[in-house]
Motif scaffolding. Structure first.
Motif, PDB file in Angstrom:
ATOM      1  N   GLN A  13       0.840  -1.202   0.000  1.00 23.86           N
ATOM      2  CA  GLN A  13       0.000   0.000   0.000  1.00 23.86           C
ATOM      3  C   GLN A  13       0.873   1.250   0.000  1.00 23.86           C
ATOM      4  OE1 GLN A  13      -2.713  -0.379   3.358  1.00 23.86           O
ATOM      5  NE2 GLN A  13      -4.290  -1.214   2.014  1.00 23.86           N
ATOM      6  N   ALA A  14       0.309   2.315  -0.499  1.00 20.68           N
ATOM      7  CA  ALA A  14       1.010   3.590  -0.481  1.00 20.68           C
ATOM      8  C   ALA A  14       1.435   3.934   0.942  1.00 20.68           C
ATOM      9  CB  ALA A  14       0.126   4.688  -1.049  1.00 20.68           C
ATOM     10  N   GLY A  15       2.653   4.426   1.070  1.00 19.01           N
ATOM     11  CA  GLY A  15       3.205   4.726   2.376  1.00 19.01           C
ATOM     12  C   GLY A  15       3.996   3.583   2.979  1.00 19.01           C
ATOM     13  N   GLY A  16       3.884   2.426   2.371  1.00 13.95           N
ATOM     14  CA  GLY A  16       4.593   1.256   2.883  1.00 13.95           C
ATOM     15  C   GLY A  16       6.034   1.176   2.415  1.00 13.95           C
ATOM     16  N   SER A  17       6.667   0.057   2.758  1.00 11.84           N
ATOM     17  CA  SER A  17       8.087  -0.135   2.449  1.00 11.84           C
ATOM     18  C   SER A  17       8.327  -1.502   1.828  1.00 11.84           C
ATOM     19  CB  SER A  17       8.922  -0.027   3.731  1.00 11.84           C
ATOM     20  OG  SER A  17       8.811   1.253   4.318  1.00 11.84           O
ATOM     21  N   LEU A  18       9.357  -1.570   1.022  1.00  9.53           N
ATOM     22  CA  LEU A  18       9.858  -2.826   0.481  1.00  9.53           C
ATOM     23  C   LEU A  18      11.374  -2.751   0.429  1.00  9.53           C
ATOM     24  CD1 LEU A  18       7.530  -3.623  -2.586  1.00  9.53           C
ATOM     25  CD2 LEU A  18       7.696  -4.937  -0.467  1.00  9.53           C
ATOM     26  N   ARG A  19      11.994  -3.908   0.497  1.00 10.62           N
ATOM     27  CA  ARG A  19      13.444  -3.977   0.352  1.00 10.62           C
ATOM     28  C   ARG A  19      13.785  -4.934  -0.768  1.00 10.62           C
ATOM     29  NH1 ARG A  19      18.066  -6.639   4.202  1.00 10.62           N
ATOM     30  NH2 ARG A  19      19.690  -5.039   3.963  1.00 10.62           N
ATOM     31  N   LEU A  20      14.359  -4.407  -1.814  1.00 10.24           N
ATOM     32  CA  LEU A  20      14.785  -5.225  -2.936  1.00 10.24           C
ATOM     33  C   LEU A  20      16.214  -5.699  -2.715  1.00 10.24           C
ATOM     34  CD1 LEU A  20      13.441  -3.171  -5.977  1.00 10.24           C
ATOM     35  CD2 LEU A  20      12.247  -4.832  -4.546  1.00 10.24           C
ATOM     36  N   SER A  21      16.464  -6.916  -3.171  1.00  9.69           N
ATOM     37  CA  SER A  21      17.810  -7.474  -3.119  1.00  9.69           C
ATOM     38  C   SER A  21      18.220  -7.912  -4.517  1.00  9.69           C
ATOM     39  CB  SER A  21      17.867  -8.674  -2.175  1.00  9.69           C
ATOM     40  OG  SER A  21      17.520  -8.311  -0.861  1.00  9.69           O
ATOM     41  N   CYS A  22      19.497  -7.843  -4.768  1.00 12.38           N
ATOM     42  CA  CYS A  22      20.052  -8.322  -6.039  1.00 12.38           C
ATOM     43  C   CYS A  22      21.320  -9.088  -5.708  1.00 12.38           C
ATOM     44  CB  CYS A  22      20.348  -7.161  -6.970  1.00 12.38           C
ATOM     45  SG  CYS A  22      21.237  -7.611  -8.476  1.00 12.38           S
ATOM     46  N   ILE A 110      25.765  -0.568 -20.043  1.00 11.71           N
ATOM     47  CA  ILE A 110      25.871  -1.336 -18.800  1.00 11.71           C
ATOM     48  C   ILE A 110      26.170  -2.789 -19.125  1.00 11.71           C
ATOM     49  CG2 ILE A 110      24.485  -2.234 -16.901  1.00 11.71           C
ATOM     50  CD1 ILE A 110      23.379   0.566 -16.546  1.00 11.71           C
ATOM     51  N   ASP A 111      27.093  -3.351 -18.357  1.00 10.94           N
ATOM     52  CA  ASP A 111      27.570  -4.698 -18.659  1.00 10.94           C
ATOM     53  C   ASP A 111      26.518  -5.780 -18.439  1.00 10.94           C
ATOM     54  OD1 ASP A 111      30.827  -3.930 -17.237  1.00 10.94           O
ATOM     55  OD2 ASP A 111      30.114  -3.722 -19.292  1.00 10.94           O
ATOM     56  N   TYR A 112      25.821  -5.714 -17.317  1.00 13.15           N
ATOM     57  CA  TYR A 112      24.893  -6.797 -16.960  1.00 13.15           C
ATOM     58  C   TYR A 112      23.595  -6.240 -16.392  1.00 13.15           C
ATOM     59  CZ  TYR A 112      29.270  -9.390 -17.210  1.00 13.15           C
ATOM     60  OH  TYR A 112      30.464  -9.917 -17.625  1.00 13.15           O
ATOM     61  N   TRP A 113      22.511  -6.948 -16.715  1.00 10.34           N
ATOM     62  CA  TRP A 113      21.180  -6.623 -16.205  1.00 10.34           C
ATOM     63  C   TRP A 113      20.546  -7.852 -15.590  1.00 10.34           C
ATOM     64  CZ3 TRP A 113      19.236  -1.722 -16.298  1.00 10.34           C
ATOM     65  CH2 TRP A 113      19.823  -0.793 -17.178  1.00 10.34           C
ATOM     66  N   GLY A 114      19.738  -7.631 -14.570  1.00  9.71           N
ATOM     67  CA  GLY A 114      18.925  -8.708 -14.032  1.00  9.71           C
ATOM     68  C   GLY A 114      17.617  -8.825 -14.797  1.00  9.71           C
ATOM     69  N   GLN A 115      16.807  -9.786 -14.395  1.00  9.40           N
ATOM     70  CA  GLN A 115      15.546 -10.038 -15.077  1.00  9.40           C
ATOM     71  C   GLN A 115      14.418  -9.146 -14.584  1.00  9.40           C
ATOM     72  OE1 GLN A 115      15.058 -12.222 -17.755  1.00  9.40           O
ATOM     73  NE2 GLN A 115      17.294 -12.060 -17.677  1.00  9.40           N
ATOM     74  N   GLY A 116      14.586  -8.558 -13.441  1.00 10.96           N
ATOM     75  CA  GLY A 116      13.588  -7.627 -12.926  1.00 10.96           C
ATOM     76  C   GLY A 116      12.686  -8.238 -11.870  1.00 10.96           C
ATOM     77  N   THR A 117      12.171  -7.384 -11.001  1.00  8.99           N
ATOM     78  CA  THR A 117      11.201  -7.784  -9.996  1.00  8.99           C
ATOM     79  C   THR A 117      10.103  -6.727  -9.956  1.00  8.99           C
ATOM     80  OG1 THR A 117      10.902  -8.474  -7.680  1.00  8.99           O
ATOM     81  CG2 THR A 117      12.453  -6.679  -8.077  1.00  8.99           C
ATOM     82  N   GLN A 118       8.857  -7.193  -9.899  1.00 10.01           N
ATOM     83  CA  GLN A 118       7.717  -6.280  -9.977  1.00 10.01           C
ATOM     84  C   GLN A 118       7.436  -5.650  -8.613  1.00 10.01           C
ATOM     85  OE1 GLN A 118       5.547  -5.454 -12.723  1.00 10.01           O
ATOM     86  NE2 GLN A 118       4.835  -3.918 -11.243  1.00 10.01           N
ATOM     87  N   VAL A 119       7.275  -4.350  -8.625  1.00 10.33           N
ATOM     88  CA  VAL A 119       6.829  -3.612  -7.443  1.00 10.33           C
ATOM     89  C   VAL A 119       5.523  -2.917  -7.803  1.00 10.33           C
ATOM     90  CG1 VAL A 119       7.312  -1.665  -5.915  1.00 10.33           C
ATOM     91  CG2 VAL A 119       9.137  -3.271  -6.509  1.00 10.33           C
ATOM     92  N   THR A 120       4.501  -3.185  -7.021  1.00 11.40           N
ATOM     93  CA  THR A 120       3.198  -2.566  -7.245  1.00 11.40           C
ATOM     94  C   THR A 120       2.759  -1.863  -5.969  1.00 11.40           C
ATOM     95  OG1 THR A 120       2.592  -4.304  -8.816  1.00 11.40           O
ATOM     96  CG2 THR A 120       0.817  -2.929  -7.951  1.00 11.40           C
ATOM     97  N   VAL A 121       2.463  -0.579  -6.094  1.00 12.48           N
ATOM     98  CA  VAL A 121       2.042   0.218  -4.949  1.00 12.48           C
ATOM     99  C   VAL A 121       0.593   0.643  -5.179  1.00 12.48           C
ATOM    100  CG1 VAL A 121       2.521   2.203  -3.499  1.00 12.48           C
ATOM    101  CG2 VAL A 121       4.400   1.049  -4.696  1.00 12.48           C
ATOM    102  N   SER A 122      -0.275   0.209  -4.286  1.00  9.24           N
ATOM    103  CA  SER A 122      -1.691   0.537  -4.423  1.00  9.24           C
ATOM    104  C   SER A 122      -2.017   1.812  -3.641  1.00  9.24           C
ATOM    105  CB  SER A 122      -2.548  -0.612  -3.917  1.00  9.24           C
ATOM    106  OG  SER A 122      -2.327  -0.836  -2.543  1.00  9.24           O
ATOM    107  N   SER A 123      -2.986   2.540  -4.142  1.00  7.36           N
ATOM    108  CA  SER A 123      -3.358   3.805  -3.499  1.00  7.36           C
ATOM    109  C   SER A 123      -4.445   3.599  -2.471  1.00  7.36           C
ATOM    110  CB  SER A 123      -3.845   4.799  -4.551  1.00  7.36           C
ATOM    111  OG  SER A 123      -4.906   4.254  -5.288  1.00  7.36           O
TER     112      SER A 123
END
Length: 123
Positions: A13-22, A110-123
């Protein structure tokens, strides 16, 4: 060769937090500059944040400054993106990037890219 695998995305939800790792494979991780980019539906990929190999220098897009924090743990071959005070406009696929020199904010060469991770923030 370096392989990058992102994780930590999800729905929040909006105002929340996430931590991405690679997590990066390969022996030379500690010598690479690392970064995060994102791409929202119908929009071009945009720079989010970058960190130099030593972790001593970081940069951020104006849109995330003060809300996102990039860090790295070279012992664990991992770069993190702590995202706080998330907004619906942060919704995107987030990509990890690695480069032997520096992270171009335009994403060029850029030498290398990851495949990506989806982040969805709802209002």
């Amino acid at each position: 060769q370096v392989q990058l695998v992102e994780s930590g995305g999800g729905l929040v939800q909006a105002g929340g937090s996430l931590r991405l790792s690679c997590v990066a494979s390969g022996r030379a991780f500690s010598t690479y500059a690392m970064g995060w980019f994102r791409q929202a539906p119908g929009k071009e990929r945009e720079f989010v944040s970058a960190i130099r190999w030593s972790g001593g220098s970081t940069s951020y897009a104006d849109s995330v400054k003060g809300r996102f924090t990039i860090s790295r743990d070279n012992a664990k071959n991992t770069v993190f993106l702590q995202m706080n005070s998330l907004k619906p406009e942060d919704t995107a696929v987030y990509y990890c990037a690695a480069d032997h020199a520096k992270i171009s904010t335009l994403g060029w060469g850029i030498d290398y890219w990851g495949q990506g991770t989806q982040v969805t923030v709802s209002s």
